[in-house]
Design a protein around this motif. Structure first.
Motif, mmCIF file in Angstrom:
data_model
loop_
_atom_site.group_PDB
_atom_site.id
_atom_site.type_symbol
_atom_site.label_atom_id
_atom_site.label_comp_id
_atom_site.label_asym_id
_atom_site.label_seq_id
_atom_site.Cartn_x
_atom_site.Cartn_y
_atom_site.Cartn_z
ATOM 1 N N THR A 106 0.840 -1.150 -0.123
ATOM 2 C CA THR A 106 -0.142 -0.138 0.016
ATOM 3 C C THR A 106 0.795 1.179 0.114
ATOM 4 N N ALA A 107 2.044 1.186 0.500
ATOM 5 C CA ALA A 107 2.820 2.395 0.588
ATOM 6 C C ALA A 107 3.206 2.769 -0.976
ATOM 7 N N TYR A 108 3.538 1.621 -1.854
ATOM 8 C CA TYR A 108 3.691 2.003 -3.357
ATOM 9 C C TYR A 108 2.520 2.585 -3.579
ATOM 10 N N ILE A 109 1.499 2.230 -3.534
ATOM 11 C CA ILE A 109 0.300 2.534 -4.150
ATOM 12 C C ILE A 109 0.105 4.121 -3.708
ATOM 13 N N HIS A 110 0.108 4.385 -2.474
ATOM 14 C CA HIS A 110 -0.089 5.788 -2.054
ATOM 15 C C HIS A 110 0.893 6.808 -2.916
ATOM 16 N N GLN A 111 2.095 6.299 -3.004
ATOM 17 C CA GLN A 111 2.947 7.019 -3.465
ATOM 18 C C GLN A 111 2.753 7.306 -5.114
ATOM 19 N N PHE A 112 2.164 6.183 -5.743
ATOM 20 C CA PHE A 112 1.840 6.211 -7.009
ATOM 21 C C PHE A 112 0.711 7.327 -6.937
ATOM 22 N N LEU A 113 -0.138 7.241 -6.176
ATOM 23 C CA LEU A 113 -1.464 8.249 -6.369
ATOM 24 C C LEU A 113 -1.085 9.553 -6.229
ATOM 25 N N LEU A 114 -0.286 9.775 -5.219
ATOM 26 C CA LEU A 114 0.360 11.081 -5.008
ATOM 27 C C LEU A 114 1.153 11.678 -6.341
ATOM 28 N N ALA A 152 -5.107 9.469 -1.344
ATOM 29 C CA ALA A 152 -5.599 7.953 -0.803
ATOM 30 C C ALA A 152 -6.860 8.451 -0.165
ATOM 31 N N ASN A 153 -7.393 9.586 -0.342
ATOM 32 C CA ASN A 153 -8.837 9.757 0.245
ATOM 33 C C ASN A 153 -9.826 9.024 -0.260
ATOM 34 N N HIS A 154 -10.748 8.455 0.694
ATOM 35 C CA HIS A 154 -11.827 7.610 0.280
ATOM 36 C C HIS A 154 -11.305 6.272 -0.414
ATOM 37 N N VAL A 155 -10.002 5.866 -0.345
ATOM 38 C CA VAL A 155 -9.568 4.748 -0.941
ATOM 39 C C VAL A 155 -9.361 3.710 0.133
#
Length: 168
Positions: A23-31, A37-40
């Protein structure tokens, strides 16, 4: 995600921890792509193909204990590959507290469409994948399980960008 996250309560992301990401990788990808990651909400699952159509989930509304409620359909996906992917519909039903129901048909999620006014659609490819049933039996199973008045079988598209084996 950035376009819809302000319009919905929750965006569910199914991810696989190994070997791809966490999830850290996904958070960074979103940013990095202008989102947050709001509402995710993250759901860690096991799957071997990124093609969601190969393992569902397919949802619908049906009567359970006299109430009309949303459910997840647990189909048979053996022709598409790894059995580990068959666990995804049950996993999501558990996470979302939705009923899970089995329908003993070989089907892919991209071949099930609803019009919102009590009719369902799929290609005749669904009939070919279930030779143990007549067309009438398949239609009746789908009408009953999806709480629909009618089910229409359409001819597969012969050329739609996916070649001769591609259907809706």
């Amino acid at each position: 995600i950035s376009h819809v996250q302000q319009e919905t309560d929750t965006i569910w992301l199914l991810y696989q921890q190994e070997p791809l990401m966490d999830t850290a990788y996904i958070h960074q990808f979103l940013l990095d792509h202008g989102s947050t990651a709001n509402h995710v909400r993250f759901l860690c699952g096991r799957y071997e193909t990124p093609l969601l159509r190969n393992y569902g989930p397919i949802s619908g509304y049906a009567a359970f204990e006299s109430n009309l409620e949303r459910f997840i359909y647990n189909g048979q996906y053996s022709m598409y590959g790894p059995s580990s992917e068959d666990s995804i519909p049950a996993y999501l039903a558990q996470q979302w507290s939705w009923p899970l129901t089995d329908i003993n048909l070989e089907i892919d999620g991209s071949n099930i469409l609803h019009d919102g006014i009590k009719s369902g659609f799929s290609t005749t490819q669904l009939l070919d994948r279930n030779p143990q049933y007549t067309g009438v039996e398949v239609r009746n199973i789908l009408r009953e399980k999806f709480n629909l008045n009618d089910w229409v079988f359409l001819n597969p598209l012969s050329e739609s960008g996916g070649g001769s084996n591609y259907s809706i």
